[in-house]
Design an enzyme around this catalytic site. Sequence first.
Site, PDB file in Angstrom:
ATOM      1  N   GLU A 146     -38.018   5.001  12.224  1.00  0.00           N
ATOM      2  CA  GLU A 146     -37.223   3.782  12.316  1.00  0.00           C
ATOM      3  C   GLU A 146     -38.138   2.570  12.412  1.00  0.00           C
ATOM      4  OE1 GLU A 146     -33.711   2.009  15.080  1.00  0.00           O
ATOM      5  OE2 GLU A 146     -33.941   4.186  14.968  1.00  0.00           O
ATOM      6  N   LEU A 147     -37.742   1.533  11.690  1.00  0.00           N
ATOM      7  CA  LEU A 147     -38.561   0.333  11.661  1.00  0.00           C
ATOM      8  C   LEU A 147     -38.086  -0.639  12.731  1.00  0.00           C
ATOM      9  CD1 LEU A 147     -40.679  -1.442  10.046  1.00  0.00           C
ATOM     10  CD2 LEU A 147     -38.691  -2.428   8.968  1.00  0.00           C
ATOM     11  N   CYS A 148     -39.049  -1.248  13.415  1.00  0.00           N
ATOM     12  CA  CYS A 148     -38.718  -2.232  14.444  1.00  0.00           C
ATOM     13  C   CYS A 148     -39.191  -3.586  13.941  1.00  0.00           C
ATOM     14  CB  CYS A 148     -39.420  -1.863  15.747  1.00  0.00           C
ATOM     15  SG  CYS A 148     -39.256  -3.094  17.034  1.00  0.00           S
ATOM     16  N   ILE A 149     -38.260  -4.383  13.452  1.00  0.00           N
ATOM     17  CA  ILE A 149     -38.631  -5.714  12.975  1.00  0.00           C
ATOM     18  C   ILE A 149     -37.537  -6.662  13.443  1.00  0.00           C
ATOM     19  CG2 ILE A 149     -37.588  -5.192  10.731  1.00  0.00           C
ATOM     20  CD1 ILE A 149     -39.542  -7.106   9.453  1.00  0.00           C
ATOM     21  N   ASN A 162     -45.369  -0.977  14.087  1.00  0.00           N
ATOM     22  CA  ASN A 162     -43.971  -1.376  14.179  1.00  0.00           C
ATOM     23  C   ASN A 162     -43.000  -0.309  13.680  1.00  0.00           C
ATOM     24  OD1 ASN A 162     -45.621  -4.125  13.138  1.00  0.00           O
ATOM     25  ND2 ASN A 162     -44.557  -4.201  15.096  1.00  0.00           N
TER      26      ASN A 162
END
Lengths: 184, 444
Positions: A101-104, A95
């Site tokens: 960059e975090l994808c949540i 993720n």
Amino acid sequence: MSSTPKPTSSAQTSGAARLLQRQLKEMSTAKDLPGISVGLLNENNVFVWEVVLMINDDCKYYGGAYFRAHLTFPPEYPHLPPKLVFQAPVPFHPNIYASGELCISILHPPEDDKYGYETAAERWSPVQTPETILLSVISLFSEPNDESPANLDAAKLLRQDRAGESKEFRRRVRKCVRESLGED
Amino acid sequence: MPPPNTPEEGVVATNTSSILALRPSMSRDGGGDGGGGGGGGPSSAAAVDLRLLEYEDAVDENLICPICRVALVGPVITNCDHVFCHRCLVQAHALNPVCPVDRLPLKLVSETRPAPKIVQNQLDNLNVRCPNHARGCHLVVARSLVENHVTRYCDKTMVPCPHPSCEHTVVRNDVGKGCLHYDVQCEYCEGNMLKADLEIHQDQKCPNRKKDCELCSAEFVRNKQEEHMKECPEVEVSCKYAPFGCTQQMSRKMAEGHGEKCDYRVVGPVGEQLAELRSELTALQEKDRMKDRRIKFLENRGYTLPASNATEAISDISLPESSTNADMAPYESRDQYFLSLFETMESKVERLSSALAEVEGRHSMMLINETLQIKDQLTEIRSTLGVLGMHVRWLMNFRLQERGRVGAGSPAMPGSLAGNQQGTSDPNLPRRLSDTMREHPPRL
């Protein structure tokens, strides 16, 4: 007879700044947040936080890691979500984009549905706080989500690992954990 | 900006206006207090923005808006029982028409209402500081009264200048002095400024305004008073060895001389070294902690891998063979693998020995418990036995005496029960019954 000492143009920004200042203070004095430490990247800018996540040793893949990230808040906070970007070494995680960059889903603003598959229920809500965000992030390290991968390689290898076909995922993760601890 | 407006939003005029007032503020960050009291709050033309206030005491968690995290302003409650500031809810709703807490679809007009009066009252009673406290008003007042105070009574509120053609504002205190918005020159620094600002300038900012020190008669720039106090030779200071116990207070110029004969001067250098060492120690501790984490991490890794083929790990002989298969791949070298193996074994042995000790302890405890009981029972039995023996002896004596007496009358065999009973007198009857029973076992 009305007097407004502060220029109204910055009202929203200053509101967000005050909120963040308070939340920063609360979080840095909180005792019940093991493994999370927060501070400002730059003393003068309360909109960019530096976050250190120490992952619990019990965590299956990422145990013991020491990840650094920047949490950047928009002026419209808390109505729009902040952005979390991991700093090098970027964790090898389904993720997290290679850029860090975090994808949540809880950090996706409610209105833009570019991902298509999330229901509004999973997305940003103004009642979220930096604390709840970081707790979600930590749980994401315990249970990576391979449903909506940001790093396709990682997601693929994770599935193979779960199926018991390959140990490549473990190896790559261990490597980045080692790097995060300052080993070569 | 997506305005997914529900059709209901336009129904009530006040709400529409506040939404319109707020929407630009989302994109440009303008016009803050558009909907100040739409949900029943007291202020609609807010002279005081209640969300900027500083609260005197900590505010109860239940009175805090989950969105802006300060005490609620104009609280509204939804049909799903969540309370927000009216403005916060309107802003959040404009982006996403759901309740921010439980994310259920929410209609802003028909499904929200002002929060109950009791909530309002609690909010009204919160003590806040006057927003003019930066200008010197130190009043603490109930929140419901603060606006009244600021707009009508507070001396430090900025109000329009009394002069009709002047557009500046002035502190209410100075209204009586006429228009103060003309340029003047500071007599000390020759800078130009408005008369209204002159006093503050001279008090706090002017670089040239001098003042005589009350203690040492030296002259210093007025706004540098604090700095002068740090070096003024007459100011009372404590001895430089105060951290080590010297309690003497003296003027700064005397301190120098005192320092040389202070009783604590011997301790001084030691203390300095101590402080140095202490800082070194904290640095080392920090390092140590990092190392610990690394060690822990390495240990974990060493442990998890052999554990993945746990069935083999039980027998020592088969282990070295497993080093040839794919599992050893993460290890850079064979040595490292064996080292980790060794470590694992060591930790296992340690665990086993501790487990053994525990088991041993538990066993001896159990043993003691059991034997104690048995011992108790044994002593009990022994004492009953003693009592029985006494009884028997007494009875035997009794019998012998009796026999001696009866024997005179009938020398025939007295051993049979019937003979006994017939031969003896009544008072002995109950005892004799039990007596026979006791006598039986030896015969058997």
